[in-house]
Design a protein around this motif. Structure first.
Motif, mmCIF file in Angstrom:
data_model
loop_
_atom_site.group_PDB
_atom_site.id
_atom_site.type_symbol
_atom_site.label_atom_id
_atom_site.label_comp_id
_atom_site.label_asym_id
_atom_site.label_seq_id
_atom_site.Cartn_x
_atom_site.Cartn_y
_atom_site.Cartn_z
ATOM 1 N N ILE A 419 0.847 -1.184 0.000
ATOM 2 C CA ILE A 419 0.000 0.000 0.000
ATOM 3 C C ILE A 419 0.885 1.237 0.000
ATOM 4 O O ILE A 419 2.078 1.169 0.307
ATOM 5 C CB ILE A 419 -0.950 0.029 1.210
ATOM 6 C CG1 ILE A 419 -0.141 -0.022 2.527
ATOM 7 C CG2 ILE A 419 -1.962 -1.106 1.139
ATOM 8 C CD1 ILE A 419 -0.973 0.203 3.781
ATOM 9 N N ALA A 420 0.298 2.379 -0.344
ATOM 10 C CA ALA A 420 1.019 3.654 -0.333
ATOM 11 C C ALA A 420 -0.007 4.771 -0.232
ATOM 12 O O ALA A 420 -1.229 4.520 -0.254
ATOM 13 C CB ALA A 420 1.876 3.805 -1.588
ATOM 14 N N THR A 421 0.496 6.007 -0.134
ATOM 15 C CA THR A 421 -0.414 7.156 -0.070
ATOM 16 C C THR A 421 -0.110 8.189 -1.135
ATOM 17 O O THR A 421 -0.736 9.245 -1.159
ATOM 18 C CB THR A 421 -0.342 7.825 1.315
ATOM 19 O OG1 THR A 421 1.028 8.014 1.689
ATOM 20 C CG2 THR A 421 -1.052 6.994 2.372
ATOM 21 N N GLY A 422 0.835 7.909 -2.040
ATOM 22 C CA GLY A 422 1.067 8.796 -3.162
ATOM 23 C C GLY A 422 2.347 9.592 -3.055
ATOM 24 O O GLY A 422 2.779 9.962 -1.962
ATOM 25 N N ALA A 423 2.940 9.882 -4.225
ATOM 26 C CA ALA A 423 4.194 10.624 -4.283
ATOM 27 C C ALA A 423 3.982 11.913 -5.078
ATOM 28 O O ALA A 423 3.221 12.782 -4.671
ATOM 29 C CB ALA A 423 5.292 9.745 -4.884
ATOM 30 N N GLU A 424 4.635 12.006 -6.264
ATOM 31 C CA GLU A 424 4.601 13.259 -7.024
ATOM 32 C C GLU A 424 3.379 13.381 -7.922
ATOM 33 O O GLU A 424 3.148 14.438 -8.511
ATOM 34 C CB GLU A 424 5.883 13.408 -7.852
ATOM 35 C CG GLU A 424 5.900 12.637 -9.148
ATOM 36 C CD GLU A 424 6.218 11.164 -8.991
ATOM 37 O OE1 GLU A 424 6.583 10.529 -9.992
ATOM 38 O OE2 GLU A 424 6.085 10.612 -7.877
ATOM 39 N N GLY A 425 2.574 12.326 -8.065
ATOM 40 C CA GLY A 425 1.384 12.391 -8.906
ATOM 41 C C GLY A 425 0.363 13.386 -8.374
ATOM 42 O O GLY A 425 0.362 13.749 -7.195
ATOM 43 N N LEU A 426 -0.534 13.833 -9.256
ATOM 44 C CA LEU A 426 -1.540 14.825 -8.880
ATOM 45 C C LEU A 426 -2.846 14.141 -8.490
ATOM 46 O O LEU A 426 -3.329 13.243 -9.182
ATOM 47 C CB LEU A 426 -1.798 15.787 -10.038
ATOM 48 C CG LEU A 426 -0.588 16.576 -10.548
ATOM 49 C CD1 LEU A 426 -1.017 17.484 -11.690
ATOM 50 C CD2 LEU A 426 0.054 17.381 -9.431
#
Length: 512
Positions: A419-426
Protein backbone atom coordinates in the motif's frame (compact mmCIF):
# COMPACT_ATOMS: atom_id res chain seq x y z
CA UNK A 1 51.83 -36.69 59.21
CA UNK A 2 51.77 -40.19 57.68
CA UNK A 3 50.12 -40.29 54.26
CA UNK A 4 47.69 -43.00 55.41
CA UNK A 5 46.39 -40.77 58.19
CA UNK A 6 45.92 -37.81 55.81
CA UNK A 7 43.88 -39.95 53.44
CA UNK A 8 41.80 -41.24 56.31
CA UNK A 9 41.05 -37.76 57.56
CA UNK A 10 40.27 -36.62 54.02
CA UNK A 11 37.94 -39.55 53.61
CA UNK A 12 36.13 -38.68 56.82
CA UNK A 13 35.78 -35.11 55.66
CA UNK A 14 34.29 -36.14 52.29
CA UNK A 15 31.95 -38.64 53.94
CA UNK A 16 30.84 -35.98 56.37
CA UNK A 17 30.08 -33.57 53.54
CA UNK A 18 28.10 -36.20 51.65
CA UNK A 19 26.16 -37.07 54.80
CA UNK A 20 25.39 -33.44 55.47
CA UNK A 21 24.15 -33.01 51.87
CA UNK A 22 21.89 -36.05 52.19
CA UNK A 23 20.45 -34.72 55.43
CA UNK A 24 19.74 -31.36 53.82
CA UNK A 25 17.92 -33.00 50.92
CA UNK A 26 15.71 -34.96 53.35
CA UNK A 27 14.80 -31.94 55.47
CA UNK A 28 11.80 -29.82 54.41
CA UNK A 29 12.73 -26.61 52.59
CA UNK A 30 11.89 -23.36 54.32
CA UNK A 31 12.13 -19.70 53.34
CA UNK A 32 12.65 -20.51 49.63
CA UNK A 33 11.27 -18.01 47.07
CA UNK A 34 10.15 -19.55 43.77
CA UNK A 35 10.53 -17.56 40.54
CA UNK A 36 7.09 -16.76 39.16
CA UNK A 37 6.02 -18.89 36.21
CA UNK A 38 6.48 -17.14 32.87
CA UNK A 39 3.08 -16.41 31.47
CA UNK A 40 2.83 -17.60 27.86
CA UNK A 41 2.22 -14.91 25.31
CA UNK A 42 -1.16 -14.91 23.58
CA UNK A 43 -1.28 -15.89 19.94
CA UNK A 44 -1.17 -12.78 17.80
CA UNK A 45 -4.60 -11.39 17.05
CA UNK A 46 -5.25 -8.72 14.44
CA UNK A 47 -7.58 -6.61 16.55
CA UNK A 48 -5.24 -6.70 19.55
CA UNK A 49 -2.17 -5.84 17.49
CA UNK A 50 -3.98 -3.01 15.75
CA UNK A 51 -5.14 -1.65 19.11
CA UNK A 52 -1.50 -1.37 20.22
CA UNK A 53 -0.70 1.11 17.45
CA UNK A 54 -0.66 4.72 18.59
CA UNK A 55 -0.36 7.80 16.41
CA UNK A 56 1.38 9.63 19.26
CA UNK A 57 4.11 6.97 19.39
CA UNK A 58 4.59 7.16 15.64
CA UNK A 59 4.94 10.95 15.72
CA UNK A 60 7.40 10.74 18.60
CA UNK A 61 9.50 8.37 16.52
CA UNK A 62 9.27 10.76 13.55
CA UNK A 63 10.67 13.59 15.65
CA UNK A 64 13.57 11.35 16.71
CA UNK A 65 14.23 10.39 13.10
CA UNK A 66 14.31 14.03 12.04
CA UNK A 67 16.93 14.77 14.70
CA UNK A 68 18.96 11.86 13.28
CA UNK A 69 18.63 13.33 9.77
CA UNK A 70 20.31 16.50 11.09
CA UNK A 71 23.51 14.47 11.47
CA UNK A 72 23.87 14.87 7.71
CA UNK A 73 24.04 18.67 7.91
CA UNK A 74 27.83 18.96 8.13
CA UNK A 75 28.32 17.25 4.78
CA UNK A 76 25.12 18.23 2.90
CA UNK A 77 24.24 21.55 4.59
CA UNK A 78 20.77 20.26 5.39
CA UNK A 79 19.15 17.22 7.06
CA UNK A 80 19.38 14.05 5.00
CA UNK A 81 19.50 10.28 5.44
CA UNK A 82 20.99 9.44 2.04
CA UNK A 83 23.21 6.35 2.02
CA UNK A 84 26.76 7.06 3.15
CA UNK A 85 25.71 10.06 5.24
CA UNK A 86 25.87 10.33 9.01
CA UNK A 87 22.09 10.67 8.92
CA UNK A 88 21.70 7.24 7.35
CA UNK A 89 24.25 5.63 9.65
CA UNK A 90 22.30 7.09 12.56
CA UNK A 91 19.06 5.69 11.11
CA UNK A 92 20.55 2.19 10.95
CA UNK A 93 21.77 2.48 14.53
CA UNK A 94 18.35 3.69 15.69
CA UNK A 95 16.54 0.75 14.06
CA UNK A 96 18.99 -1.89 15.28
CA UNK A 97 19.09 -0.57 18.85
CA UNK A 98 15.28 -0.46 19.11
CA UNK A 99 15.06 -4.08 17.96
CA UNK A 100 17.87 -5.25 20.24
CA UNK A 101 15.95 -3.90 23.24
CA UNK A 102 13.26 -6.52 22.55
CA UNK A 103 15.57 -9.28 23.81
CA UNK A 104 15.55 -12.62 22.06
CA UNK A 105 12.16 -12.21 20.38
CA UNK A 106 13.97 -11.53 17.09
CA UNK A 107 17.12 -12.84 15.49
CA UNK A 108 18.85 -9.77 14.11
CA UNK A 109 21.25 -9.63 11.20
CA UNK A 110 23.07 -6.97 9.23
CA UNK A 111 23.63 -7.62 5.54
CA UNK A 112 26.44 -5.51 4.09
CA UNK A 113 26.53 -4.96 0.34
CA UNK A 114 28.21 -2.69 -2.22
CA UNK A 115 26.17 0.26 -3.43
CA UNK A 116 26.50 3.22 -5.74
CA UNK A 117 25.58 6.70 -4.61
CA UNK A 118 25.57 9.92 -6.54
CA UNK A 119 25.16 13.59 -5.79
CA UNK A 120 24.47 16.38 -8.29
CA UNK A 121 25.62 19.75 -6.99
CA UNK A 122 24.88 21.96 -9.98
CA UNK A 123 23.70 21.58 -13.56
CA UNK A 124 22.69 23.76 -16.50
CA UNK A 125 21.57 22.97 -20.03
CA UNK A 126 21.31 25.58 -22.80
CA UNK A 127 19.80 24.66 -26.17
CA UNK A 128 20.30 27.44 -28.69
CA UNK A 129 19.17 30.58 -26.89
CA UNK A 130 16.87 28.75 -24.45
CA UNK A 131 17.36 27.31 -20.97
CA UNK A 132 14.65 24.65 -20.76
CA UNK A 133 12.99 24.62 -17.36
CA UNK A 134 12.28 20.87 -17.48
CA UNK A 135 15.97 19.92 -17.87
CA UNK A 136 17.20 17.68 -15.06
CA UNK A 137 20.48 15.91 -14.43
CA UNK A 138 19.98 12.15 -14.51
CA UNK A 139 20.59 10.16 -11.37
CA UNK A 140 24.11 8.67 -11.17
CA UNK A 141 25.28 10.85 -14.05
CA UNK A 142 28.98 11.68 -14.22
CA UNK A 143 30.08 15.32 -14.36
CA UNK A 144 31.00 17.15 -17.51
CA UNK A 145 34.74 17.19 -18.22
CA UNK A 146 36.65 18.91 -15.39
CA UNK A 147 33.24 19.88 -13.96
CA UNK A 148 33.14 22.73 -16.45
CA UNK A 149 30.59 23.73 -19.12
CA UNK A 150 30.98 21.92 -22.45
CA UNK A 151 29.86 23.52 -25.72
CA UNK A 152 29.07 21.78 -28.96
CA UNK A 153 26.53 21.42 -31.72
CA UNK A 154 23.39 19.47 -30.93
CA UNK A 155 22.95 16.26 -32.92
CA UNK A 156 19.68 14.33 -33.17
CA UNK A 157 20.32 10.59 -32.79
CA UNK A 158 18.46 8.22 -35.10
CA UNK A 159 15.75 5.89 -33.83
CA UNK A 160 15.90 5.31 -30.03
CA UNK A 161 19.66 5.42 -29.74
CA UNK A 162 19.83 1.80 -28.62
CA UNK A 163 22.09 0.46 -31.39
CA UNK A 164 25.64 1.48 -32.29
CA UNK A 165 24.47 2.18 -35.85
CA UNK A 166 22.23 5.00 -34.52
CA UNK A 167 25.36 7.05 -33.79
CA UNK A 168 27.20 8.42 -36.86
CA UNK A 169 30.92 9.33 -36.86
CA UNK A 170 29.86 12.99 -36.67
CA UNK A 171 28.65 12.37 -33.08
CA UNK A 172 32.20 12.92 -31.78
CA UNK A 173 32.46 16.20 -29.90
CA UNK A 174 28.71 16.80 -30.08
CA UNK A 175 25.92 17.01 -27.51
CA UNK A 176 23.46 14.30 -28.48
CA UNK A 177 19.66 14.53 -28.35
CA UNK A 178 18.19 11.04 -27.89
CA UNK A 179 14.58 9.92 -27.73
CA UNK A 180 13.40 7.85 -24.79
CA UNK A 181 12.39 4.27 -25.52
CA UNK A 182 13.34 0.61 -26.01
CA UNK A 183 16.53 0.45 -23.93
CA UNK A 184 17.72 1.93 -20.65
CA UNK A 185 18.96 5.48 -20.16
CA UNK A 186 22.27 4.03 -19.01
CA UNK A 187 22.64 2.15 -22.29
CA UNK A 188 21.94 5.33 -24.29
CA UNK A 189 24.49 7.33 -22.28
CA UNK A 190 27.03 4.55 -22.75
CA UNK A 191 26.43 4.47 -26.52
CA UNK A 192 26.90 8.24 -26.60
CA UNK A 193 30.19 7.88 -24.75
CA UNK A 194 31.40 5.20 -27.15
CA UNK A 195 30.57 7.56 -30.04
CA UNK A 196 32.73 10.31 -28.52
CA UNK A 197 29.90 12.64 -27.45
CA UNK A 198 30.59 15.23 -24.74
CA UNK A 199 27.08 15.01 -23.24
CA UNK A 200 23.66 13.47 -23.85
CA UNK A 201 20.12 14.78 -23.52
CA UNK A 202 17.38 12.15 -23.39
CA UNK A 203 13.97 13.60 -24.15
CA UNK A 204 10.62 12.17 -23.14
CA UNK A 205 8.45 10.43 -25.70
CA UNK A 206 5.51 11.88 -23.73
CA UNK A 207 4.87 15.55 -23.02
CA UNK A 208 5.90 15.52 -19.36
CA UNK A 209 9.31 15.90 -17.70
CA UNK A 210 11.81 13.06 -17.53
CA UNK A 211 13.42 12.15 -14.20
CA UNK A 212 15.61 9.12 -14.65
CA UNK A 213 18.71 7.25 -13.53
CA UNK A 214 21.63 5.81 -15.47
CA UNK A 215 21.87 2.88 -13.07
CA UNK A 216 25.11 1.00 -12.57
CA UNK A 217 28.02 3.26 -13.58
CA UNK A 218 29.95 2.67 -16.78
CA UNK A 219 33.30 4.13 -17.78
CA UNK A 220 31.61 5.23 -21.02
CA UNK A 221 28.72 7.15 -19.42
CA UNK A 222 28.70 10.86 -20.28
CA UNK A 223 27.02 13.75 -18.50
CA UNK A 224 23.33 13.07 -19.15
CA UNK A 225 20.17 15.15 -18.82
CA UNK A 226 16.47 14.37 -18.98
CA UNK A 227 14.15 16.72 -20.90
CA UNK A 228 10.40 16.97 -21.27
CA UNK A 229 8.70 16.16 -24.54
CA UNK A 230 7.24 19.69 -24.64
CA UNK A 231 10.64 21.38 -24.37
CA UNK A 232 12.23 18.95 -26.83
CA UNK A 233 9.60 19.23 -29.60
CA UNK A 234 10.65 22.60 -31.14
CA UNK A 235 14.34 21.66 -30.95
CA UNK A 236 13.72 18.30 -32.63
CA UNK A 237 11.75 20.10 -35.37
CA UNK A 238 14.67 22.50 -35.99
CA UNK A 239 17.19 19.70 -36.25
CA UNK A 240 14.96 17.68 -38.54
CA UNK A 241 14.65 20.70 -40.84
CA UNK A 242 18.42 20.84 -41.12
CA UNK A 243 18.93 23.90 -38.91
CA UNK A 244 21.99 24.11 -36.66
CA UNK A 245 21.46 24.28 -32.87
CA UNK A 246 24.41 24.94 -30.61
CA UNK A 247 24.26 23.80 -26.99
CA UNK A 248 26.02 24.05 -23.65
CA UNK A 249 25.98 21.36 -20.97
CA UNK A 250 27.27 21.61 -17.42
CA UNK A 251 26.98 19.11 -14.56
CA UNK A 252 28.95 19.10 -11.31
CA UNK A 253 28.35 15.67 -9.79
CA UNK A 254 29.97 12.75 -8.02
CA UNK A 255 29.38 9.02 -8.31
CA UNK A 256 30.84 6.85 -5.54
CA UNK A 257 30.90 3.19 -4.60
CA UNK A 258 30.36 2.53 -0.90
CA UNK A 259 29.27 -0.26 1.45
CA UNK A 260 25.89 -0.01 3.15
CA UNK A 261 23.62 -2.23 5.20
CA UNK A 262 20.25 -4.00 5.17
CA UNK A 263 18.79 -4.83 8.60
CA UNK A 264 16.77 -8.04 8.94
CA UNK A 265 14.78 -9.11 12.02
CA UNK A 266 13.09 -12.54 12.14
CA UNK A 267 11.00 -13.91 14.98
CA UNK A 268 12.80 -16.73 16.81
CA UNK A 269 9.45 -18.49 17.09
CA UNK A 270 7.13 -19.52 14.28
CA UNK A 271 7.48 -21.98 11.43
CA UNK A 272 10.64 -20.93 9.52
CA UNK A 273 9.41 -22.70 6.39
CA UNK A 274 6.43 -20.37 6.19
CA UNK A 275 7.52 -16.75 6.59
CA UNK A 276 5.57 -13.59 6.06
CA UNK A 277 8.04 -10.87 5.11
CA UNK A 278 7.61 -7.12 5.01
CA UNK A 279 9.94 -4.23 4.35
CA UNK A 280 10.51 -0.53 3.90
CA UNK A 281 13.61 1.44 2.99
CA UNK A 282 15.81 3.14 5.56
CA UNK A 283 17.41 5.75 3.27
CA UNK A 284 16.26 9.09 1.90
CA UNK A 285 17.34 11.07 -1.13
CA UNK A 286 20.20 13.53 -0.71
CA UNK A 287 17.85 16.49 -1.08
CA UNK A 288 16.03 16.06 2.23
CA UNK A 289 15.38 14.12 5.44
CA UNK A 290 12.79 11.75 3.97
CA UNK A 291 10.42 11.63 6.93
CA UNK A 292 7.51 10.50 4.75
CA UNK A 293 9.70 8.82 2.10
CA UNK A 294 10.29 6.42 3.66
CA UNK A 295 10.50 7.41 7.30
CA UNK A 296 6.79 6.68 7.54
CA UNK A 297 7.31 3.08 6.35
CA UNK A 298 10.49 2.60 8.36
CA UNK A 299 8.85 3.70 11.59
CA UNK A 300 5.56 1.91 10.93
CA UNK A 301 7.49 -1.36 10.61
CA UNK A 302 9.54 -0.61 13.71
CA UNK A 303 6.44 0.12 15.79
CA UNK A 304 4.63 -3.00 14.55
CA UNK A 305 7.75 -5.09 15.26
CA UNK A 306 7.89 -3.63 18.77
CA UNK A 307 4.24 -4.37 19.52
CA UNK A 308 4.37 -7.84 17.94
CA UNK A 309 6.95 -8.82 20.56
CA UNK A 310 4.09 -9.13 23.03
CA UNK A 311 2.52 -12.00 21.07
CA UNK A 312 3.23 -15.56 20.00
CA UNK A 313 3.21 -16.48 16.30
CA UNK A 314 2.54 -19.69 14.35
CA UNK A 315 4.50 -18.61 11.27
CA UNK A 316 7.76 -16.73 11.28
CA UNK A 317 7.64 -12.98 10.66
CA UNK A 318 10.61 -11.35 8.94
CA UNK A 319 11.03 -7.56 8.90
CA UNK A 320 13.49 -5.85 6.57
CA UNK A 321 14.83 -2.31 6.38
CA UNK A 322 16.40 -1.94 2.94
CA UNK A 323 19.26 0.40 2.18
CA UNK A 324 19.86 2.20 -1.12
CA UNK A 325 16.29 2.03 -2.39
CA UNK A 326 16.63 5.57 -3.66
CA UNK A 327 19.70 4.60 -5.68
CA UNK A 328 17.73 1.96 -7.61
CA UNK A 329 16.35 -0.70 -5.21
CA UNK A 330 19.90 -1.91 -4.53
CA UNK A 331 19.37 -3.37 -1.05
CA UNK A 332 16.30 -5.45 -1.83
CA UNK A 333 17.83 -6.59 -5.13
CA UNK A 334 20.94 -7.77 -3.31
CA UNK A 335 18.93 -9.58 -0.65
CA UNK A 336 16.76 -11.54 -3.07
CA UNK A 337 19.68 -12.38 -5.37
CA UNK A 338 21.51 -13.93 -2.38
CA UNK A 339 18.61 -16.25 -1.45
CA UNK A 340 19.07 -19.96 -2.09
CA UNK A 341 16.13 -21.69 -3.84
CA UNK A 342 15.09 -23.15 -0.48
CA UNK A 343 15.21 -19.78 1.28
CA UNK A 344 13.28 -18.22 -1.59
CA UNK A 345 10.45 -20.75 -1.14
CA UNK A 346 10.29 -20.12 2.61
CA UNK A 347 9.01 -16.60 1.95
CA UNK A 348 5.30 -17.10 1.38
CA UNK A 349 4.58 -13.41 0.69
CA UNK A 350 6.41 -10.08 0.69
CA UNK A 351 4.65 -6.84 1.64
CA UNK A 352 6.12 -3.44 0.74
CA UNK A 353 5.42 -0.33 2.81
CA UNK A 354 6.80 2.84 1.23
CA UNK A 355 5.25 6.28 1.93
CA UNK A 356 2.28 5.76 4.26
CA UNK A 357 1.62 9.34 5.41
CA UNK A 358 1.49 11.67 2.39
CA UNK A 359 -0.18 14.97 3.35
CA UNK A 360 -2.60 15.03 0.37
CA UNK A 361 -3.06 11.27 0.59
CA UNK A 362 -5.13 8.66 -1.15
CA UNK A 363 -5.39 5.12 0.18
CA UNK A 364 -3.57 3.35 -2.62
CA UNK A 365 -3.29 -0.41 -3.15
CA UNK A 366 -0.87 -1.90 -5.68
CA UNK A 367 -2.93 -3.58 -8.38
CA UNK A 368 -1.04 -6.88 -8.20
CA UNK A 369 -2.90 -9.55 -10.14
CA UNK A 370 -2.14 -13.24 -10.39
CA UNK A 371 -2.26 -13.22 -14.18
CA UNK A 372 0.86 -11.03 -14.37
CA UNK A 373 2.54 -11.74 -11.02
CA UNK A 374 3.38 -14.70 -8.77
CA UNK A 375 0.19 -16.41 -7.59
CA UNK A 376 -0.77 -15.05 -4.19
CA UNK A 377 -0.17 -11.41 -5.11
CA UNK A 378 -3.86 -10.89 -5.85
CA UNK A 379 -4.88 -12.54 -2.57
CA UNK A 380 -2.65 -10.03 -0.75
CA UNK A 381 -4.17 -7.18 -2.75
CA UNK A 382 -7.63 -8.35 -1.72
CA UNK A 383 -6.61 -8.50 1.95
CA UNK A 384 -5.91 -4.74 1.82
CA UNK A 385 -9.10 -4.02 -0.10
CA UNK A 386 -11.21 -6.00 2.38
CA UNK A 387 -9.63 -4.22 5.36
CA UNK A 388 -10.31 -0.75 3.97
CA UNK A 389 -13.88 -1.80 3.22
CA UNK A 390 -14.31 -3.12 6.77
CA UNK A 391 -13.27 0.30 8.10
CA UNK A 392 -15.78 2.02 5.82
CA UNK A 393 -12.93 3.55 3.79
CA UNK A 394 -12.38 3.88 0.08
CA UNK A 395 -9.26 2.84 -1.80
CA UNK A 396 -7.78 3.23 -5.27
CA UNK A 397 -5.57 0.89 -7.28
CA UNK A 398 -2.16 2.03 -8.51
CA UNK A 399 0.24 0.54 -11.04
CA UNK A 400 2.46 -2.32 -9.94
CA UNK A 401 5.39 -1.13 -12.03
CA UNK A 402 8.66 -1.60 -10.15
CA UNK A 403 8.88 1.67 -8.24
CA UNK A 404 9.65 0.12 -4.88
CA UNK A 405 11.31 -2.81 -3.14
CA UNK A 406 8.73 -5.44 -4.08
CA UNK A 407 10.34 -5.54 -7.53
CA UNK A 408 13.05 -8.17 -6.91
CA UNK A 409 10.60 -10.42 -5.05
CA UNK A 410 8.09 -10.43 -7.89
CA UNK A 411 10.81 -11.04 -10.48
CA UNK A 412 11.93 -14.08 -8.50
CA UNK A 413 8.57 -15.75 -8.00
CA UNK A 414 7.64 -14.46 -4.53
CA UNK A 415 4.08 -13.12 -4.24
CA UNK A 416 4.02 -9.48 -3.25
CA UNK A 417 2.17 -6.22 -3.02
CA UNK A 418 1.65 -3.31 -0.68
CA UNK A 419 0.00 0.00 0.00
CA UNK A 420 1.02 3.65 -0.33
CA UNK A 421 -0.41 7.16 -0.07
CA UNK A 422 1.07 8.80 -3.16
CA UNK A 423 4.19 10.62 -4.28
CA UNK A 424 4.60 13.26 -7.02
CA UNK A 425 1.38 12.39 -8.91
CA UNK A 426 -1.54 14.82 -8.88
CA UNK A 427 -4.73 14.06 -6.96
CA UNK A 428 -7.75 13.98 -9.25
CA UNK A 429 -11.12 15.65 -8.65
CA UNK A 430 -12.64 12.20 -8.14
CA UNK A 431 -10.01 11.28 -5.56
CA UNK A 432 -10.49 14.55 -3.70
CA UNK A 433 -14.18 13.74 -3.51
CA UNK A 434 -13.41 10.31 -2.07
CA UNK A 435 -10.41 10.98 0.20
CA UNK A 436 -10.60 14.72 0.83
CA UNK A 437 -7.60 16.93 0.22
CA UNK A 438 -6.86 19.15 -2.77
CA UNK A 439 -7.40 18.16 -6.39
CA UNK A 440 -4.64 19.18 -8.78
CA UNK A 441 -2.00 19.13 -6.02
CA UNK A 442 0.63 16.43 -5.57
CA UNK A 443 -0.15 13.69 -3.07
CA UNK A 444 3.14 14.69 -1.44
CA UNK A 445 4.16 18.24 -2.47
CA UNK A 446 7.44 17.73 -0.57
CA UNK A 447 8.36 14.50 -2.34
CA UNK A 448 12.18 14.28 -2.56
CA UNK A 449 12.56 17.79 -1.17
CA UNK A 450 13.97 19.45 1.92
CA UNK A 451 10.46 20.05 3.28
CA UNK A 452 9.82 16.28 3.72
CA UNK A 453 10.03 16.71 7.47
CA UNK A 454 7.75 15.96 10.41
CA UNK A 455 5.26 18.63 9.31
CA UNK A 456 4.88 16.76 6.00
CA UNK A 457 3.10 13.80 7.62
CA UNK A 458 -0.64 13.22 7.66
CA UNK A 459 -1.00 11.67 11.11
CA UNK A 460 -4.46 10.24 10.43
CA UNK A 461 -3.42 8.37 7.29
CA UNK A 462 -0.20 7.20 8.94
CA UNK A 463 -1.84 5.73 12.03
CA UNK A 464 -4.56 4.06 10.00
CA UNK A 465 -2.14 2.54 7.50
CA UNK A 466 0.12 1.33 10.29
CA UNK A 467 -2.88 -0.52 11.70
CA UNK A 468 -3.29 -2.09 8.27
CA UNK A 469 0.37 -3.13 8.37
CA UNK A 470 -0.34 -4.72 11.76
CA UNK A 471 -3.38 -6.51 10.32
CA UNK A 472 -1.37 -7.92 7.42
CA UNK A 473 1.32 -9.21 9.79
CA UNK A 474 -1.13 -10.71 12.25
CA UNK A 475 -3.14 -12.44 9.53
CA UNK A 476 -0.23 -14.40 8.10
CA UNK A 477 1.62 -14.84 11.39
CA UNK A 478 -1.43 -16.85 12.55
CA UNK A 479 -2.10 -18.84 9.41
CA UNK A 480 -1.57 -19.15 5.65
CA UNK A 481 -4.73 -21.20 5.34
CA UNK A 482 -6.28 -20.58 1.93
CA UNK A 483 -3.20 -18.74 0.66
CA UNK A 484 -1.54 -20.29 -2.43
CA UNK A 485 1.43 -22.56 -1.81
CA UNK A 486 4.84 -21.70 -3.24
CA UNK A 487 6.17 -23.97 -6.00
CA UNK A 488 9.34 -24.19 -8.08
CA UNK A 489 7.17 -23.93 -11.18
CA UNK A 490 5.74 -20.68 -9.83
CA UNK A 491 9.24 -19.18 -9.66
CA UNK A 492 9.96 -20.03 -13.29
CA UNK A 493 6.56 -18.76 -14.45
CA UNK A 494 7.18 -15.47 -12.67
CA UNK A 495 10.55 -15.05 -14.36
CA UNK A 496 8.86 -15.50 -17.74
CA UNK A 497 5.81 -13.47 -16.76
CA UNK A 498 4.30 -10.19 -17.90
CA UNK A 499 5.51 -8.17 -14.90
CA UNK A 500 9.12 -7.76 -16.04
CA UNK A 501 8.04 -6.60 -19.49
CA UNK A 502 6.04 -3.64 -18.23
CA UNK A 503 8.34 -2.20 -15.55
CA UNK A 504 10.08 1.08 -16.33
CA UNK A 505 11.31 2.13 -12.91
CA UNK A 506 14.28 1.49 -10.66
CA UNK A 507 13.04 2.93 -7.42
CA UNK A 508 11.72 6.46 -7.71
CA UNK A 509 13.24 7.12 -11.12
CA UNK A 510 12.63 5.85 -14.61
CA UNK A 511 15.44 3.77 -16.04
CA UNK A 512 13.99 3.14 -19.49
Amino acid sequence: MPALKVLALAGLSVLGAVSALQDSLQRPLVNVTHAPAIKPKPLVDSEALQASISGDKLLARAEELYEIAKLGEDEYNHPTRVIGSEGHLGTLGYIYTALARLGDYYTLSKQLFPAVTGNVFEFRLVLGHDVPESAQAMGLTPATKARQPERGDLLLVANDGCNPDDYPPTARGKILLIKRGSCSFGAKSERAGHAGAIAAVIYNSDRGPLSGTLGDPSAFHVATFGLSGDDAAPVVAKLQSGARVDASAYIDATVDRITTTNIIAQTTAGDPDHCVMLGGHSDSVAEGPGINDDGSGTLALLEVATQLAGFAVHNCVRFAWWSAEEEGLLGSDYYVAALTPRENRRIRVFMDYDMLASPNFAYQVYDARNDANPVGSQELRDLYVDWYAAQGLNHTFIAFDGRSDYDAFIRNGIPGGGIATGAEGLKTEAEAGVFGGTAGLEYDPCYHQLCDDVANLNATAWELNTKLVAHSVATFARSFEGFPERTDEGIQVAKRGAYSRKTKYRGSKLFI
